[in-house]
Motif scaffolding. Structure first.
Motif, PDB file in Angstrom:
ATOM      1  N   ILE A   1       2.830  87.281  30.949  1.00 34.38           N
ATOM      2  CA  ILE A   1       1.777  86.832  30.032  1.00 34.38           C
ATOM      3  C   ILE A   1       0.559  87.745  30.158  1.00 34.38           C
ATOM      4  CG2 ILE A   1       0.106  84.976  29.597  1.00 34.38           C
ATOM      5  CD1 ILE A   1       2.419  83.013  30.303  1.00 34.38           C
ATOM      6  N   LYS A   2       0.167  88.051  31.377  1.00 29.31           N
ATOM      7  CA  LYS A   2      -0.990  88.930  31.566  1.00 29.31           C
ATOM      8  C   LYS A   2      -0.706  90.333  31.055  1.00 29.31           C
ATOM      9  CE  LYS A   2      -3.206  86.359  35.153  1.00 29.31           C
ATOM     10  NZ  LYS A   2      -4.074  86.365  36.268  1.00 29.31           N
TER      11      LYS A   2
ATOM     12  N   LEU B   1       1.393  91.143  28.631  1.00 26.11           N
ATOM     13  CA  LEU B   1       1.372  91.090  27.169  1.00 26.11           C
ATOM     14  C   LEU B   1      -0.050  90.963  26.627  1.00 26.11           C
ATOM     15  CD1 LEU B   1       4.500  88.876  26.456  1.00 26.11           C
ATOM     16  CD2 LEU B   1       4.232  91.321  26.000  1.00 26.11           C
ATOM     17  N   GLN B   2      -0.895  90.208  27.317  1.00 24.49           N
ATOM     18  CA  GLN B   2      -2.280  90.076  26.889  1.00 24.49           C
ATOM     19  C   GLN B   2      -2.994  91.426  26.926  1.00 24.49           C
ATOM     20  OE1 GLN B   2      -3.706  87.059  29.597  1.00 24.49           O
ATOM     21  NE2 GLN B   2      -3.461  85.426  28.066  1.00 24.49           N
ATOM     22  N   PHE B   3      -2.548  92.311  27.776  1.00 27.28           N
ATOM     23  CA  PHE B   3      -3.129  93.641  27.866  1.00 27.28           C
ATOM     24  C   PHE B   3      -2.493  94.615  26.864  1.00 27.28           C
ATOM     25  CE2 PHE B   3      -3.025  97.902  29.824  1.00 27.28           C
ATOM     26  CZ  PHE B   3      -4.384  98.163  29.872  1.00 27.28           C
TER      27      PHE B   3
ATOM     28  N   PRO C   1      -2.861  94.008  22.372  1.00 28.03           N
ATOM     29  CA  PRO C   1      -4.029  94.590  21.688  1.00 28.03           C
ATOM     30  C   PRO C   1      -3.978  96.125  21.650  1.00 28.03           C
ATOM     31  CG  PRO C   1      -4.746  92.878  23.187  1.00 28.03           C
ATOM     32  CD  PRO C   1      -3.294  93.101  23.437  1.00 28.03           C
TER      33      PRO C   1
END
Length: 134
Positions: free
Chosen positions: A109-110, A112-114, A117
């Motif tokens: 999740i972290k 993908l969050q990086f 974008p």
């Protein structure tokens, strides 16, 4: 162990806390183990460190033999006034957040969050340059 039994307070027993004068409280009884310090199989430090408190748990945790328990009779000097022994308080550890042993979902999740974008930004910049060059 005949005759009248002497009753000691914990403060009185706690005063006997060195290798030259060592008393212990075990199962509500007071023992003067000074003469036994050199013969104690676990060493004298173990006995001296158990002074000034109720040493019953320390004694039981080791698992003393029947003969060791019988030997205690010769060191008996009296009983402890149980009202002078502080009651044990049960330890309640502080509440902690749940520990996630499988960190993979959290890591993904972290990541993908990086990355998402960055990919979107890359597409936007790429499209802009593609449109300018055409």
């Amino acid at each position: 162990m005949g005759g009248e039994r002497k009753v000691y307070t914990l403060a009185e027993v706690a005063g006997h806390n060195n290798p030259k004068d060592c008393w212990l409280v075990i199962d509500g009884k007071v023992y003067n183990v000074t003469k036994f310090l050199e013969d104690h199989p676990g060493g004298d430090d173990v006995l001296v460190s158990a002074t000034g408190k109720d040493a019953t748990d320390d004694f039981e945790d080791v698992g003393h033999s029947t003969s060791a328990r019988a030997t205690m009779d010769e060191f008996y000097v009296g009983d402890i006034d149980t009202s002078t022994i502080p009651t044990k308080v049960k330890y309640n550890p502080p509440k902690q957040p749940h520990y996630n042993q499988d960190k993979t979902p959290e890591f993904l999740i972290k990541l993908l969050q990086f990355l998402v974008p960055l990919v979107i930004l890359g597409f936007a910049v790429g499209i802009r340059f593609y449109n300018k060059s055409s």
